[in-house]
Design a protein around this motif. Structure first.
Motif, PDB file in Angstrom:
ATOM      1  N   VAL A  54       0.826  -1.202   0.000  1.00 50.20           N
ATOM      2  CA  VAL A  54       0.000   0.000   0.000  1.00 50.20           C
ATOM      3  C   VAL A  54       0.860   1.252   0.000  1.00 50.20           C
ATOM      4  N   MET A  55       1.884   1.279   0.855  1.00 48.84           N
ATOM      5  CA  MET A  55       2.727   2.461   0.987  1.00 48.84           C
ATOM      6  C   MET A  55       3.901   2.373   0.017  1.00 48.84           C
ATOM      7  N   LEU A  56       3.736   3.027  -1.136  1.00 50.91           N
ATOM      8  CA  LEU A  56       4.772   3.005  -2.175  1.00 50.91           C
ATOM      9  C   LEU A  56       5.124   4.432  -2.584  1.00 50.91           C
ATOM     10  N   PRO A  57       6.384   4.671  -2.947  1.00 48.37           N
ATOM     11  CA  PRO A  57       6.752   6.000  -3.450  1.00 48.37           C
ATOM     12  C   PRO A  57       6.234   6.228  -4.859  1.00 48.37           C
ATOM     13  N   GLU A  58       6.119   7.504  -5.233  1.00 53.13           N
ATOM     14  CA  GLU A  58       5.659   7.947  -6.552  1.00 53.13           C
ATOM     15  C   GLU A  58       4.163   7.743  -6.750  1.00 53.13           C
ATOM     16  N   LEU A  59       3.687   6.530  -6.492  1.00 49.40           N
ATOM     17  CA  LEU A  59       2.258   6.229  -6.657  1.00 49.40           C
ATOM     18  C   LEU A  59       1.909   5.166  -5.619  1.00 49.40           C
ATOM     19  N   PHE A  62      -2.861   1.716  -3.643  1.00 49.48           N
ATOM     20  CA  PHE A  62      -4.266   1.805  -4.037  1.00 49.48           C
ATOM     21  C   PHE A  62      -4.389   2.424  -5.435  1.00 49.48           C
ATOM     22  N   SER A  63      -3.666   3.518  -5.658  1.00 51.64           N
ATOM     23  CA  SER A  63      -3.710   4.180  -6.964  1.00 51.64           C
ATOM     24  C   SER A  63      -3.116   3.294  -8.051  1.00 51.64           C
ATOM     25  N   ALA A  64      -2.044   2.566  -7.708  1.00 47.90           N
ATOM     26  CA  ALA A  64      -1.435   1.654  -8.674  1.00 47.90           C
ATOM     27  C   ALA A  64      -2.410   0.543  -9.030  1.00 47.90           C
ATOM     28  N   ILE A  77      -2.829  -8.927  -4.961  1.00 47.29           N
ATOM     29  CA  ILE A  77      -2.817  -9.086  -3.503  1.00 47.29           C
ATOM     30  C   ILE A  77      -2.180  -7.836  -2.918  1.00 47.29           C
ATOM     31  N   MET A  78      -2.902  -7.138  -2.025  1.00 37.54           N
ATOM     32  CA  MET A  78      -2.387  -5.940  -1.384  1.00 37.54           C
ATOM     33  C   MET A  78      -1.684  -6.300  -0.080  1.00 37.54           C
ATOM     34  N   LEU A  79      -0.573  -5.601   0.198  1.00 42.98           N
ATOM     35  CA  LEU A  79       0.144  -5.750   1.462  1.00 42.98           C
ATOM     36  C   LEU A  79       0.049  -4.437   2.224  1.00 42.98           C
ATOM     37  N   SER A  80      -0.225  -4.513   3.528  1.00 40.21           N
ATOM     38  CA  SER A  80      -0.317  -3.295   4.314  1.00 40.21           C
ATOM     39  C   SER A  80       0.021  -3.565   5.769  1.00 40.21           C
ATOM     40  N   ALA A  81       0.610  -2.555   6.417  1.00 44.90           N
ATOM     41  CA  ALA A  81       0.919  -2.672   7.842  1.00 44.90           C
ATOM     42  C   ALA A  81      -0.318  -2.381   8.676  1.00 44.90           C
ATOM     43  N   ARG A  82      -1.392  -1.960   8.022  1.00 39.78           N
ATOM     44  CA  ARG A  82      -2.642  -1.638   8.720  1.00 39.78           C
ATOM     45  C   ARG A  82      -3.747  -2.559   8.229  1.00 39.78           C
ATOM     46  N   GLU A  84      -7.179  -1.908   9.134  1.00 42.95           N
ATOM     47  CA  GLU A  84      -8.467  -1.280   9.392  1.00 42.95           C
ATOM     48  C   GLU A  84      -9.436  -1.486   8.227  1.00 42.95           C
ATOM     49  N   GLU A  85     -10.728  -1.415   8.538  1.00 40.86           N
ATOM     50  CA  GLU A  85     -11.751  -1.624   7.514  1.00 40.86           C
ATOM     51  C   GLU A  85     -11.608  -0.625   6.375  1.00 40.86           C
ATOM     52  N   TYR A  86     -11.213   0.613   6.686  1.00 42.27           N
ATOM     53  CA  TYR A  86     -11.075   1.625   5.643  1.00 42.27           C
ATOM     54  C   TYR A  86     -10.075   1.172   4.586  1.00 42.27           C
ATOM     55  N   ASP A  87      -8.948   0.610   5.043  1.00 39.82           N
ATOM     56  CA  ASP A  87      -7.931   0.146   4.099  1.00 39.82           C
ATOM     57  C   ASP A  87      -8.457  -1.006   3.253  1.00 39.82           C
ATOM     58  N   ARG A  88      -9.196  -1.921   3.893  1.00 40.39           N
ATOM     59  CA  ARG A  88      -9.762  -3.040   3.149  1.00 40.39           C
ATOM     60  C   ARG A  88     -10.765  -2.538   2.112  1.00 40.39           C
ATOM     61  N   LEU A  89     -11.621  -1.602   2.525  1.00 43.56           N
ATOM     62  CA  LEU A  89     -12.599  -1.038   1.595  1.00 43.56           C
ATOM     63  C   LEU A  89     -11.899  -0.390   0.404  1.00 43.56           C
ATOM     64  N   SER A  90     -10.824   0.352   0.697  1.00 41.61           N
ATOM     65  CA  SER A  90     -10.093   1.026  -0.377  1.00 41.61           C
ATOM     66  C   SER A  90      -9.479   0.013  -1.321  1.00 41.61           C
ATOM     67  N   GLY A  91      -8.798  -0.982  -0.770  1.00 42.34           N
ATOM     68  CA  GLY A  91      -8.143  -1.977  -1.608  1.00 42.34           C
ATOM     69  C   GLY A  91      -9.110  -2.754  -2.461  1.00 42.34           C
ATOM     70  N   PHE A  92     -10.157  -3.286  -1.845  1.00 39.91           N
ATOM     71  CA  PHE A  92     -11.142  -4.055  -2.595  1.00 39.91           C
ATOM     72  C   PHE A  92     -11.906  -3.162  -3.565  1.00 39.91           C
TER      73      PHE A  92
END
Length: 236
Positions: A54-59, A62-64, A77-82, A84-92
Motif C-alpha cells: 500500500v505504501m509506495l513512493p511515486e504512486l 491503491f492508486s497503482a 494481492i495488497m500488502l499493508s501494515a494496517r 483497518e476496515e477503511y484500508d480493506r474497503l479502499s483496496g477491494f
C-alpha cells in the motif's frame, strides 16, 4: 511449472524475502520498488499475480491497483501494515482480490497465491485445462431496472452499466443464482473465496458493503440475516 509474480514493495528486504519463498515454490519473480514501476510492468503484461504494498513512493498501492485495473484483470494481492476496515474497503474498491496485513508469514503468502489462482481458474500448467466444447447459452436475471448478465459478466442498473470489482461480480452472481435462499457466512466464503481462504468474516462484510453501494437503490435485495449470513430477495 509455477506462476509469474510481480512483487512491488519499497523495502528491498521484503522483496527479497518474498522472492526467496516464491522461487522455492517454482515461481518466477519480477521486482518493482515504486507504484509507477509496477503499473508500467503490469501494462506490459505476462504476470499471473501481482503483489502490491500500500505504501509506495511515486504512486501509492491503491492508486497503482486502480491504474492496473484499467487494462488488466490479473489477480492483485495488497500488502499493508494496517488492517483497518477503511484500508480493506479502499483496496477491494480499487479491484484488489486479497489483502494481507504485515507482518505476514511468507509461507501463508505463497498459500494465498495458490488459492487465488485456483479461484480464478488458472493452473500452473494452463495447457492442461481443456477448452470448452461449446459456448454457454446466454443467461441473465432481470428484476425491474436491475439486470445481471451472467454470460457477459455485466450488471446494468436502470440502463446504466455498473462498474463492479471482480470479487463484487462473483459475490453478486452467487447471491442471485441462489436467490431467496438463506446463505451462511461460511457458505459464501467457501463458494466465493474458496475453501482454503485465509481471511476472516470482515472480508465478506466489506465486499457486501461495497456491493450494496454499487447497486444503489437495488441494494435492498441483499438482506442481512443476523447471526447467519445473507439472502438475495427476489420476487422470481
Amino acid at each position: 511449472m509455477g506462476y509469474s509474480v510481480l512483487v512491488t514493495d519499497d523495502e528491498e528486504n521484503i522483496r527479497k524475502l518474498i522472492r526467496k519463498y516464491a522461487e522455492f515454490e517454482g515461481h518466477t519473480v519480477t521486482e518493482a520498488a515504486t507504484g509507477m514501476e509496477a503499473v508500467s510492468l503490469a501494462r506490459a503484461g505476462g504476470f499471473d499475480v501481482i503483489i502490491l504494498d500500500v505504501m509506495l513512493p511515486e504512486l501509492d498501492g491503491f492508486s497503482a491497483c486502480r491504474e492496473i485495473r484499467k487494462t488488466s484483470d490479473t489477480p492483485i494481492i495488497m500488502l499493508s501494515a494496517r488492517g483497518e476496515e477503511y484500508d480493506r474497503l479502499s483496496g477491494f474498491g480499487f479491484g484488489a482480490d486479497d489483502y494481507v496485513v504485515k507482518p505476514f508469514s511468507p509461507k501463508e503468502l505463497m498459500s494465498r497465491i495458490d488459492a487465488i489462482m485456483r479461484r480464478v481458474g488458472r493452473r500452473a500448467d494452463p495447457a492442461a485445462a481443456p477448452a470448452p466444447a461449446v459456448l454457454p447459452a446466454h443467461d441473465e436475471y432481470v428484476s425491474g431496472g436491475l439486470r445481471v448478465d451472467f454470460t457477459g459478466r455485466l450488471v446494468w442498473i436502470d440502463g446504466v452499466r455498473a462498474d463492479l470489482s471482480p470479487k463484487e461480480y462473483e459475490l453478486l452472481f452467487y447471491l442471485v443464482k441462489n436467490r431467496n435462499i438463506a446463505l451462511t457466512r461460511e457458505k459464501l466464503i467457501t463458494e466465493v473465496w474458496g475453501y482454503d481462504f485465509f481471511g476472516d468474516d470482515r472480508t465478506l462484510d466489506t465486499h457486501v458493503k461495497l456491493l450494496r453501494r454499487s447497486l444503489g437503490k437495488y441494494s435492498a435485495h441483499i438482506v442481512t440475516l443476523r447471526g447467519v449470513g445473507y439472502r438475495f430477495e427476489s420476487d422470481h
